[in-house]
Design a protein around this motif. Sequence first.
Motif, PDB file in Angstrom:
ATOM      1  N   HIS A  42      -4.543 -20.687 -18.946  1.00  0.00           N
ATOM      2  CA  HIS A  42      -4.531 -19.424 -19.696  1.00  0.00           C
ATOM      3  C   HIS A  42      -4.158 -18.305 -18.727  1.00  0.00           C
ATOM      4  N   TYR A  43      -2.872 -18.286 -18.424  1.00  0.00           N
ATOM      5  CA  TYR A  43      -2.347 -17.365 -17.422  1.00  0.00           C
ATOM      6  C   TYR A  43      -1.025 -16.788 -17.908  1.00  0.00           C
ATOM      7  N   THR A  44      -0.818 -15.503 -17.657  1.00  0.00           N
ATOM      8  CA  THR A  44       0.474 -14.855 -17.869  1.00  0.00           C
ATOM      9  C   THR A  44       0.791 -14.038 -16.620  1.00  0.00           C
ATOM     10  N   PRO A  45       2.059 -13.759 -16.356  1.00  0.00           N
ATOM     11  CA  PRO A  45       2.416 -13.062 -15.106  1.00  0.00           C
ATOM     12  C   PRO A  45       1.674 -11.744 -14.945  1.00  0.00           C
ATOM     13  N   PHE A  46       1.140 -11.534 -13.751  1.00  0.00           N
ATOM     14  CA  PHE A  46       0.407 -10.304 -13.457  1.00  0.00           C
ATOM     15  C   PHE A  46       1.419  -9.180 -13.227  1.00  0.00           C
ATOM     16  N   PRO A  47       1.159  -7.965 -13.751  1.00  0.00           N
ATOM     17  CA  PRO A  47       2.114  -6.860 -13.586  1.00  0.00           C
ATOM     18  C   PRO A  47       2.405  -6.577 -12.115  1.00  0.00           C
ATOM     19  N   SER A  48       3.683  -6.534 -11.765  1.00  0.00           N
ATOM     20  CA  SER A  48       4.070  -6.394 -10.365  1.00  0.00           C
ATOM     21  C   SER A  48       3.687  -5.026  -9.796  1.00  0.00           C
ATOM     22  N   ASP A  49       3.749  -3.964 -10.624  1.00  0.00           N
ATOM     23  CA  ASP A  49       3.407  -2.646 -10.099  1.00  0.00           C
ATOM     24  C   ASP A  49       1.925  -2.550  -9.767  1.00  0.00           C
ATOM     25  N   LEU A  50       1.084  -3.118 -10.632  1.00  0.00           N
ATOM     26  CA  LEU A  50      -0.362  -3.092 -10.397  1.00  0.00           C
ATOM     27  C   LEU A  50      -0.748  -3.995  -9.230  1.00  0.00           C
ATOM     28  N   ALA A  51      -0.036  -5.100  -9.080  1.00  0.00           N
ATOM     29  CA  ALA A  51      -0.287  -5.979  -7.935  1.00  0.00           C
ATOM     30  C   ALA A  51       0.010  -5.243  -6.632  1.00  0.00           C
ATOM     31  N   PHE A  52       1.112  -4.506  -6.603  1.00  0.00           N
ATOM     32  CA  PHE A  52       1.482  -3.774  -5.388  1.00  0.00           C
ATOM     33  C   PHE A  52       0.446  -2.699  -5.063  1.00  0.00           C
ATOM     34  N   LEU A  53       0.021  -1.922  -6.056  1.00  0.00           N
ATOM     35  CA  LEU A  53      -1.020  -0.915  -5.839  1.00  0.00           C
ATOM     36  C   LEU A  53      -2.278  -1.555  -5.270  1.00  0.00           C
ATOM     37  N   SER A  54      -2.709  -2.647  -5.871  1.00  0.00           N
ATOM     38  CA  SER A  54      -3.948  -3.314  -5.451  1.00  0.00           C
ATOM     39  C   SER A  54      -3.841  -3.835  -4.028  1.00  0.00           C
TER      40      SER A  54
END
Length: 375
Positions: free
Chosen positions: A176-188
């Motif tokens: 139960h996985y969908t791609p994590f948003p790239s912009d939010l990943a970079f911020l984090s």
Amino acid sequence: MAKMAAAAALVREGREDAFRRLFRFYRQRDLRGGPDLRGVIDFSAAGDQVVSSDLSISSVSDQDAYRAGLRPVSQWKAYCLDGYPGFIFISNPFLPGCQQHWVKQCLKMYPRKPNVCNLDMHMAAEETIDLWGQSQEHLRSKGSSKREPRSLLEKLRWVTLGYHYNWDTKKYSADHYTPFPSDLAFLSEQVAAACGFQGFQAEAGILNYYHFDSSLGIHVDESELDHSQPLLSFSFGQSSIFLLGGLKRDEAPTAMFMHSGDIMVMSGFSRLLYHAVPRVLPNPEGTALPSCLEQASPSDFPDRSVIEHCSEEDWQICTKYLQTSRINMTIRQVLAVGQSFPDESRREREWDATSETCYHPEDGEVKWHKLNTDS
């Protein structure tokens, strides 16, 4: 210390556990305007428990900070609390106008499919494809009457990203996985690196949407398989009271304000502490929105920036929403490098898309209730 002593005195009365008692104290609403807030820590003012926290300035280049909409790490105001090793509070490190991007993403983009939200449990799939599109006209013309019907965005309570948290089993799963948003990943990744966690991978996110009558119950975030990585929490919109407790609920929590743009990092000893949000508060500046949300965006962004300009039309809808609401993003790494999920039975791993209940934290505990999508 007098503030903390007064708060501690509250939890010694009665037999209710210390955390629950203080939660109810800050949750109360009465004709006199609510509880005494003098015991709540404000990180913008010096206090006995508040000390500056060192950050790893060299771990994040100024350019990468700008790309995420953040000031250079050398300009951040970071604090820790005596008695809570691993807890870091960062007072709004966002560049002027850059919170707008994250608010817009939380309202317009992140609720879109294939991400999952509470409304999916009670509405047909085609009805939840574009909550923003179905709500924008209603929000644009919304008045101040509490009797007005709510838009779908105003009925949104949570959205999950990446590995989708299963509220029934309280587990994550590989299927139960969908791609994590790239912009939010970079911020984090930038925030985690600045706090000493280079290599942090944003694998799951839970977005909570609060209104003035909302709260988040007492809980511990322990479902992730890797607890060596921090829990990151980003707050936007109206203010709130956050309670940070101990490893047991009979330990009195510490109350603190969270304002728009503030970031909290829970790691090490503090990673598995009880915490809660008993109350959302109107902007303490006395205006409909915090001044940090009224600032203009930069005229241009650096190359490869993840920040996008928010149009005036979109921001008008966002501001209507935020006048009575708060958005919180909590980002986690679920698995250690090279780790995989344990083999579980198919039944345990299934996502029950036909469930008649949805998560809604209120009244001090995590509660489940049927959602009335017509009100």
